[in-house]
Scaffold this motif. Structure first.
Motif, PDB file in Angstrom:
ATOM      1  N   VAL A 114       0.865  -1.182   0.000  1.00  0.00           N
ATOM      2  CA  VAL A 114       0.000   0.000   0.000  1.00  0.00           C
ATOM      3  C   VAL A 114       0.896   1.225   0.000  1.00  0.00           C
ATOM      4  CG1 VAL A 114      -1.728   1.299   1.314  1.00  0.00           C
ATOM      5  CG2 VAL A 114      -1.815  -1.201   1.290  1.00  0.00           C
ATOM      6  N   LEU A 115       0.579   2.182  -0.871  1.00  0.00           N
ATOM      7  CA  LEU A 115       1.333   3.434  -0.903  1.00  0.00           C
ATOM      8  C   LEU A 115       0.437   4.584  -0.482  1.00  0.00           C
ATOM      9  CD1 LEU A 115       2.616   1.618  -3.381  1.00  0.00           C
ATOM     10  CD2 LEU A 115       3.932   3.686  -3.673  1.00  0.00           C
ATOM     11  N   LEU A 116       0.870   5.340   0.523  1.00  0.00           N
ATOM     12  CA  LEU A 116       0.242   6.617   0.877  1.00  0.00           C
ATOM     13  C   LEU A 116       0.930   7.644  -0.003  1.00  0.00           C
ATOM     14  CD1 LEU A 116       0.270   6.383   4.786  1.00  0.00           C
ATOM     15  CD2 LEU A 116      -1.392   5.441   3.162  1.00  0.00           C
ATOM     16  N   ILE A 117       0.154   8.398  -0.768  1.00  0.00           N
ATOM     17  CA  ILE A 117       0.732   9.249  -1.801  1.00  0.00           C
ATOM     18  C   ILE A 117       0.353  10.710  -1.567  1.00  0.00           C
ATOM     19  CG2 ILE A 117       0.855   9.666  -4.292  1.00  0.00           C
ATOM     20  CD1 ILE A 117       0.001   6.702  -4.637  1.00  0.00           C
ATOM     21  N   PRO A 118       1.353  11.584  -1.428  1.00  0.00           N
ATOM     22  CA  PRO A 118       1.050  13.012  -1.321  1.00  0.00           C
ATOM     23  C   PRO A 118       0.623  13.542  -2.682  1.00  0.00           C
ATOM     24  CG  PRO A 118       3.410  12.697  -1.467  1.00  0.00           C
ATOM     25  CD  PRO A 118       2.798  11.324  -1.437  1.00  0.00           C
ATOM     26  N   LEU A 119      -0.103  14.642  -2.683  1.00  0.00           N
ATOM     27  CA  LEU A 119      -0.561  15.208  -3.946  1.00  0.00           C
ATOM     28  C   LEU A 119      -0.921  16.669  -3.781  1.00  0.00           C
ATOM     29  CD1 LEU A 119      -3.914  15.251  -3.502  1.00  0.00           C
ATOM     30  CD2 LEU A 119      -3.579  12.833  -3.886  1.00  0.00           C
ATOM     31  N   LEU A 120      -1.079  17.339  -4.899  1.00  0.00           N
ATOM     32  CA  LEU A 120      -1.519  18.737  -4.886  1.00  0.00           C
ATOM     33  C   LEU A 120      -3.017  18.861  -5.130  1.00  0.00           C
ATOM     34  CD1 LEU A 120       1.447  20.375  -6.793  1.00  0.00           C
ATOM     35  CD2 LEU A 120       0.780  20.784  -4.416  1.00  0.00           C
ATOM     36  N   ALA A 121      -3.574  17.936  -5.915  1.00  0.00           N
ATOM     37  CA  ALA A 121      -5.012  17.943  -6.197  1.00  0.00           C
ATOM     38  C   ALA A 121      -5.433  16.548  -6.612  1.00  0.00           C
ATOM     39  CB  ALA A 121      -5.337  18.942  -7.307  1.00  0.00           C
ATOM     40  N   PHE A 122      -6.742  16.283  -6.469  1.00  0.00           N
ATOM     41  CA  PHE A 122      -7.329  15.036  -6.961  1.00  0.00           C
ATOM     42  C   PHE A 122      -8.723  15.348  -7.471  1.00  0.00           C
ATOM     43  CE2 PHE A 122      -8.634  15.350  -2.571  1.00  0.00           C
ATOM     44  CZ  PHE A 122      -9.920  14.843  -2.532  1.00  0.00           C
ATOM     45  N   ASP A 123      -9.251  14.454  -8.318  1.00  0.00           N
ATOM     46  CA  ASP A 123     -10.597  14.696  -8.838  1.00  0.00           C
ATOM     47  C   ASP A 123     -11.522  13.527  -8.521  1.00  0.00           C
ATOM     48  OD1 ASP A 123     -10.220  12.708 -10.809  1.00  0.00           O
ATOM     49  OD2 ASP A 123      -9.860  14.148 -12.418  1.00  0.00           O
ATOM     50  N   ARG A 124     -12.769  13.667  -8.927  1.00  0.00           N
ATOM     51  CA  ARG A 124     -13.809  12.685  -8.591  1.00  0.00           C
ATOM     52  C   ARG A 124     -13.618  11.338  -9.277  1.00  0.00           C
ATOM     53  NH1 ARG A 124     -17.454  16.533 -11.865  1.00  0.00           N
ATOM     54  NH2 ARG A 124     -17.142  15.708 -13.950  1.00  0.00           N
ATOM     55  N   HIS A 125     -12.646  11.256 -10.191  1.00  0.00           N
ATOM     56  CA  HIS A 125     -12.355  10.009 -10.894  1.00  0.00           C
ATOM     57  C   HIS A 125     -11.132   9.286 -10.315  1.00  0.00           C
ATOM     58  CE1 HIS A 125     -15.215  11.446 -13.823  1.00  0.00           C
ATOM     59  NE2 HIS A 125     -14.502  12.539 -13.970  1.00  0.00           N
ATOM     60  N   GLY A 126     -10.484   9.882  -9.311  1.00  0.00           N
ATOM     61  CA  GLY A 126      -9.305   9.270  -8.721  1.00  0.00           C
ATOM     62  C   GLY A 126      -8.000   9.667  -9.386  1.00  0.00           C
ATOM     63  N   HIS A 127      -8.043  10.671 -10.242  1.00  0.00           N
ATOM     64  CA  HIS A 127      -6.796  11.186 -10.813  1.00  0.00           C
ATOM     65  C   HIS A 127      -6.136  12.104  -9.784  1.00  0.00           C
ATOM     66  CE1 HIS A 127      -9.193  10.451 -14.582  1.00  0.00           C
ATOM     67  NE2 HIS A 127      -8.144   9.666 -14.726  1.00  0.00           N
ATOM     68  N   SER A 139       7.079   5.026 -10.072  1.00  0.00           N
ATOM     69  CA  SER A 139       7.047   4.045  -8.983  1.00  0.00           C
ATOM     70  C   SER A 139       5.786   3.193  -9.049  1.00  0.00           C
ATOM     71  CB  SER A 139       7.133   4.750  -7.631  1.00  0.00           C
ATOM     72  OG  SER A 139       8.325   5.501  -7.553  1.00  0.00           O
ATOM     73  N   LEU A 140       4.645   3.811  -9.288  1.00  0.00           N
ATOM     74  CA  LEU A 140       3.387   3.073  -9.368  1.00  0.00           C
ATOM     75  C   LEU A 140       3.364   2.139 -10.572  1.00  0.00           C
ATOM     76  CD1 LEU A 140       0.925   5.937  -8.404  1.00  0.00           C
ATOM     77  CD2 LEU A 140       1.697   4.038  -6.959  1.00  0.00           C
ATOM     78  N   ALA A 141       3.944   2.568 -11.680  1.00  0.00           N
ATOM     79  CA  ALA A 141       4.010   1.709 -12.864  1.00  0.00           C
ATOM     80  C   ALA A 141       4.821   0.448 -12.567  1.00  0.00           C
ATOM     81  CB  ALA A 141       4.615   2.469 -14.036  1.00  0.00           C
ATOM     82  N   GLY A 142       5.819   0.565 -11.709  1.00  0.00           N
ATOM     83  CA  GLY A 142       6.633  -0.591 -11.331  1.00  0.00           C
ATOM     84  C   GLY A 142       6.032  -1.433 -10.225  1.00  0.00           C
ATOM     85  N   LEU A 143       4.926  -0.954  -9.630  1.00  0.00           N
ATOM     86  CA  LEU A 143       4.238  -1.682  -8.553  1.00  0.00           C
ATOM     87  C   LEU A 143       2.751  -1.802  -8.894  1.00  0.00           C
ATOM     88  CD1 LEU A 143       5.865   0.248  -5.555  1.00  0.00           C
ATOM     89  CD2 LEU A 143       6.357  -2.119  -6.228  1.00  0.00           C
ATOM     90  N   PRO A 144       2.417  -2.478  -9.996  1.00  0.00           N
ATOM     91  CA  PRO A 144       1.029  -2.474 -10.470  1.00  0.00           C
ATOM     92  C   PRO A 144       0.014  -3.074  -9.493  1.00  0.00           C
ATOM     93  CG  PRO A 144       2.315  -4.105 -11.664  1.00  0.00           C
ATOM     94  CD  PRO A 144       3.284  -3.311 -10.827  1.00  0.00           C
ATOM     95  N   ALA A 145       0.462  -3.962  -8.602  1.00  0.00           N
ATOM     96  CA  ALA A 145      -0.468  -4.588  -7.658  1.00  0.00           C
ATOM     97  C   ALA A 145      -0.651  -3.776  -6.374  1.00  0.00           C
ATOM     98  CB  ALA A 145       0.012  -5.995  -7.300  1.00  0.00           C
ATOM     99  N   ALA A 146       0.141  -2.734  -6.190  1.00  0.00           N
ATOM    100  CA  ALA A 146       0.069  -1.943  -4.954  1.00  0.00           C
ATOM    101  C   ALA A 146      -1.222  -1.124  -4.909  1.00  0.00           C
ATOM    102  CB  ALA A 146       1.281  -1.032  -4.846  1.00  0.00           C
ATOM    103  N   TYR A 147      -1.762  -0.999  -3.711  1.00  0.00           N
ATOM    104  CA  TYR A 147      -2.955  -0.177  -3.484  1.00  0.00           C
ATOM    105  C   TYR A 147      -2.504   1.270  -3.362  1.00  0.00           C
ATOM    106  CZ  TYR A 147      -7.561   1.070  -1.715  1.00  0.00           C
ATOM    107  OH  TYR A 147      -8.809   1.627  -1.559  1.00  0.00           O
TER     108      TYR A 147
END
Length: 186
Positions: A114-127, A139-147
């Motif tokens: 599981v990755l806790l990910i910092p961000l500047l903004a997010f939208d209603r679609h999970g972007h 990093s996420l591309a290399g960990l496709p199964a990670a939440y």
């Protein structure tokens, strides 16, 4: 520069200003919401992050997860163009200075579930809108199964973000007000 990249640059400046007016200590409420949802599976290895100025403070959540027996790690910011390295960490461990004013532990590399990910903004679609270096995208591309659990203030939610093919969606976002789940496309 593409129109999408120009829009992201403008949004980054706007959202950094918005986030700077918020109280990082609201991370205690974020922790309460995450723990109440049981969104993090028992025994999962968790990648947190050491919060930078104006990011919501995830340390209360990391402390609670450690108390529940989770193995933790923090990212080491690697050279530009590469994925992050995740190094074993526990509350109270010594941290070393890294790139871009980050801090990371000296522990061995481990692979998080599981990755806790910092961000500047997010939208209603999970972007999510990150800082623009692409570290988490690689990093996420290399960990496709990670939440992928974004951590933010509720005020960082926007209706829609400009996206590119390399922008992976989050599975959920936790804020001081709620946890919102998404259905990322494969």
């Amino acid at each position: 520069m593409t129109d999408i990249r120009a829009r992201k640059i403008a949004l980054r400046a706007e959202m950094q200003g918005r986030r700077a007016r918020l109280d990082p200590a609201l991370g205690a409420k974020l922790a309460t919401h995450v723990l109440a949802t049981n969104i993090i599976p028992r025994g999962a290895i968790i990648a947190g992050y050491w919060p930078l100025a104006h990011e919501i403070d995830v340390l209360p959540l990391l402390d609670a997860l450690h108390a529940r027996g989770h193995e933790l790690c923090l990212p080491e910011t690697t050279p530009p163009g590469t994925a992050l390295r995740f190094r074993a960490w526990h509350p109270g461990a010594v941290l070393l200075p890294g790139r871009y004013n980050t801090l990371h532990p000296a522990g061995p590399e481990i692979i998080p579930d599981v990755l806790l990910i910092p961000l500047l903004a997010f939208d209603r679609h999970g972007h999510r809108l990150g800082y623009g270096g692409g570290y988490y995208d690689r990093s996420l591309a290399g960990l496709p199964a990670a939440y992928r659990l974004g951590c933010a203030f509720a005020a960082q939610e926007l209706a829609e973000l400009p996206t590119e093919a390399t922008d992976l969606q989050l599975h959920a976002v936790a804020t001081e007000a709620y946890v919102k789940r998404f259905q990322p496309r494969p």
